[in-house]
Write a protein that holds these residues in place. Structure first.
Motif, PDB file in Angstrom:
ATOM      1  N   THR A 145      15.762  -8.686 111.629  1.00 56.27           N
ATOM      2  CA  THR A 145      16.657  -9.699 111.084  1.00 56.27           C
ATOM      3  C   THR A 145      17.944  -9.027 110.633  1.00 56.27           C
ATOM      4  O   THR A 145      17.894  -8.070 109.847  1.00 56.27           O
ATOM      5  N   ASP A 146      19.066  -9.499 111.142  1.00 55.14           N
ATOM      6  CA  ASP A 146      20.375  -8.953 110.785  1.00 55.14           C
ATOM      7  C   ASP A 146      20.436  -7.441 110.970  1.00 55.14           C
ATOM      8  O   ASP A 146      20.992  -6.715 110.141  1.00 55.14           O
ATOM      9  N   GLY A 147      19.825  -6.950 112.044  1.00 55.03           N
ATOM     10  CA  GLY A 147      19.896  -5.532 112.382  1.00 55.03           C
ATOM     11  C   GLY A 147      18.951  -4.634 111.604  1.00 55.03           C
ATOM     12  O   GLY A 147      19.021  -3.409 111.716  1.00 55.03           O
ATOM     13  N   ARG A 148      18.059  -5.205 110.801  1.00 51.38           N
ATOM     14  CA  ARG A 148      17.109  -4.420 110.012  1.00 51.38           C
ATOM     15  C   ARG A 148      15.688  -4.883 110.321  1.00 51.38           C
ATOM     16  O   ARG A 148      15.429  -6.066 110.478  1.00 51.38           O
ATOM     17  N   TRP A 149      14.767  -3.913 110.391  1.00 52.03           N
ATOM     18  CA  TRP A 149      13.350  -4.235 110.568  1.00 52.03           C
ATOM     19  C   TRP A 149      12.760  -4.536 109.197  1.00 52.03           C
ATOM     20  O   TRP A 149      12.960  -3.773 108.243  1.00 52.03           O
ATOM     21  N   ASN A 150      12.034  -5.652 109.082  1.00 50.08           N
ATOM     22  CA  ASN A 150      11.490  -6.112 107.807  1.00 50.08           C
ATOM     23  C   ASN A 150      10.011  -6.426 107.929  1.00 50.08           C
ATOM     24  O   ASN A 150       9.580  -7.006 108.930  1.00 50.08           O
ATOM     25  N   PHE A 151       9.264  -6.057 106.906  1.00 52.81           N
ATOM     26  CA  PHE A 151       7.846  -6.409 106.831  1.00 52.81           C
ATOM     27  C   PHE A 151       7.421  -6.396 105.372  1.00 52.81           C
ATOM     28  O   PHE A 151       8.153  -5.929 104.495  1.00 52.81           O
ATOM     29  N   SER A 152       6.249  -6.961 105.098  1.00 54.37           N
ATOM     30  CA  SER A 152       5.748  -6.982 103.725  1.00 54.37           C
ATOM     31  C   SER A 152       4.245  -6.744 103.702  1.00 54.37           C
ATOM     32  O   SER A 152       3.549  -6.996 104.687  1.00 54.37           O
ATOM     33  N   VAL A 153       3.795  -6.265 102.558  1.00 56.36           N
ATOM     34  CA  VAL A 153       2.385  -5.960 102.326  1.00 56.36           C
ATOM     35  C   VAL A 153       2.050  -6.423 100.916  1.00 56.36           C
ATOM     36  O   VAL A 153       2.861  -6.270  99.997  1.00 56.36           O
ATOM     37  N   THR A 154       0.887  -6.999 100.727  1.00 55.19           N
ATOM     38  CA  THR A 154       0.439  -7.353  99.384  1.00 55.19           C
ATOM     39  C   THR A 154      -0.551  -6.304  98.918  1.00 55.19           C
ATOM     40  O   THR A 154      -1.554  -6.041  99.583  1.00 55.19           O
ATOM     41  N   LYS A 155      -0.248  -5.706  97.787  1.00 55.05           N
ATOM     42  CA  LYS A 155      -1.132  -4.697  97.196  1.00 55.05           C
ATOM     43  C   LYS A 155      -1.841  -5.348  96.011  1.00 55.05           C
ATOM     44  O   LYS A 155      -1.194  -5.745  95.039  1.00 55.05           O
ATOM     45  N   PRO A 156      -3.174  -5.480  96.070  1.00 54.33           N
ATOM     46  CA  PRO A 156      -3.904  -6.226  95.041  1.00 54.33           C
ATOM     47  C   PRO A 156      -3.679  -5.725  93.609  1.00 54.33           C
ATOM     48  O   PRO A 156      -3.630  -6.513  92.684  1.00 54.33           O
ATOM     49  N   ASP A 157      -3.542  -4.442  93.420  1.00 47.34           N
ATOM     50  CA  ASP A 157      -3.356  -3.887  92.071  1.00 47.34           C
ATOM     51  C   ASP A 157      -2.018  -3.150  91.986  1.00 47.34           C
ATOM     52  O   ASP A 157      -1.917  -2.090  91.399  1.00 47.34           O
ATOM     53  N   GLY A 158      -0.977  -3.754  92.521  1.00 48.48           N
ATOM     54  CA  GLY A 158       0.314  -3.089  92.668  1.00 48.48           C
ATOM     55  C   GLY A 158       1.113  -2.912  91.390  1.00 48.48           C
ATOM     56  O   GLY A 158       1.974  -2.052  91.321  1.00 48.48           O
ATOM     57  N   PHE A 159       0.842  -3.717  90.385  1.00 48.60           N
ATOM     58  CA  PHE A 159       1.591  -3.612  89.130  1.00 48.60           C
ATOM     59  C   PHE A 159       0.647  -3.468  87.950  1.00 48.60           C
ATOM     60  O   PHE A 159      -0.409  -4.086  87.902  1.00 48.60           O
ATOM     61  N   ILE A 160       1.065  -2.673  86.986  1.00 46.64           N
ATOM     62  CA  ILE A 160       0.395  -2.619  85.686  1.00 46.64           C
ATOM     63  C   ILE A 160       1.327  -3.343  84.726  1.00 46.64           C
ATOM     64  O   ILE A 160       2.454  -2.924  84.495  1.00 46.64           O
ATOM     65  N   CYS A 161       0.852  -4.468  84.179  1.00 47.20           N
ATOM     66  CA  CYS A 161       1.655  -5.265  83.254  1.00 47.20           C
ATOM     67  C   CYS A 161       1.705  -4.582  81.888  1.00 47.20           C
ATOM     68  O   CYS A 161       0.925  -3.663  81.605  1.00 47.20           O
ATOM     69  N   ASP A 162       2.616  -5.055  81.058  1.00 46.59           N
ATOM     70  CA  ASP A 162       2.755  -4.505  79.707  1.00 46.59           C
ATOM     71  C   ASP A 162       1.463  -4.605  78.904  1.00 46.59           C
ATOM     72  O   ASP A 162       1.195  -3.778  78.037  1.00 46.59           O
ATOM     73  N   ASP A 163       0.629  -5.617  79.223  1.00 40.29           N
ATOM     74  CA  ASP A 163      -0.632  -5.778  78.487  1.00 40.29           C
ATOM     75  C   ASP A 163      -1.754  -4.905  79.064  1.00 40.29           C
ATOM     76  O   ASP A 163      -2.893  -4.976  78.635  1.00 40.29           O
ATOM     77  N   GLY A 164      -1.431  -4.070  80.075  1.00 36.86           N
ATOM     78  CA  GLY A 164      -2.405  -3.154  80.661  1.00 36.86           C
ATOM     79  C   GLY A 164      -3.192  -3.729  81.830  1.00 36.86           C
ATOM     80  O   GLY A 164      -3.966  -3.016  82.467  1.00 36.86           O
TER      81      GLY A 164
END
Length: 133
Positions: free
Chosen positions: A71-90
């Motif tokens: 798209t617009d000269g760039r290759w794009n893709f996405s992945v969902t990581k189940p535990d990708g973020f640690i929130c402030d509450d842990g």
């Protein structure tokens, strides 16, 4: 005779210019094995272009695969990581990781979004550089 040669030269020159213009307009494909600076994450990428656009797939040595599009000269893709973020509450929350790569420079950006799963949401963007291995 001179007029005929001039016409033939003009047709040949026009054809050469048309070919050069179409060659310049062809999108850059990503095909092969690529790694980032640390070489821990290695991607095997296959791409192609056809009548309806450019598509491909990327597979990581980390166990995920994803379709990709140009798209617009760039290759794009996405992945969902189940535990990708640690929130402030842990707590751990899923992250949608979107990746965009410039096929000419192999420079890219990784964007991660908690989709609001963490209170207040988390969004990060990190540039990276690929190299073919």
């Amino acid at each position: 005779m001179t007029r005929l040669m001039g016409t033939a030269f003009g047709i040949t020159a026009a054809a050469a210019l048309a070919f050069a213009a179409s060659a310049q307009a062809d999108p850059l494909l990503l095909n092969g094995t690529y790694a980032g600076g640390d070489a821990e994450n290695v991607w095997t990428i296959a791409s192609t272009c056809g009548v309806i656009g450019c598509t491909g797939s990327v597979a990581s040595n980390q166990g995920w695969t994803s379709p990709m599009t140009l798209t617009d000269g760039r290759w794009n893709f996405s992945v969902t990581k189940p535990d990708g973020f640690i929130c402030d509450d842990g707590s751990y929350q899923p992250a949608v990781i979107s990746i965009s790569v410039d096929p000419a420079t192999l420079g890219g950006v990784v964007s991660a979004d908690s989709n609001g799963a963490c209170p207040g949401g988390i969004l990060s963007q990190t540039p990276f550089q690929l190299r073919q291995v």
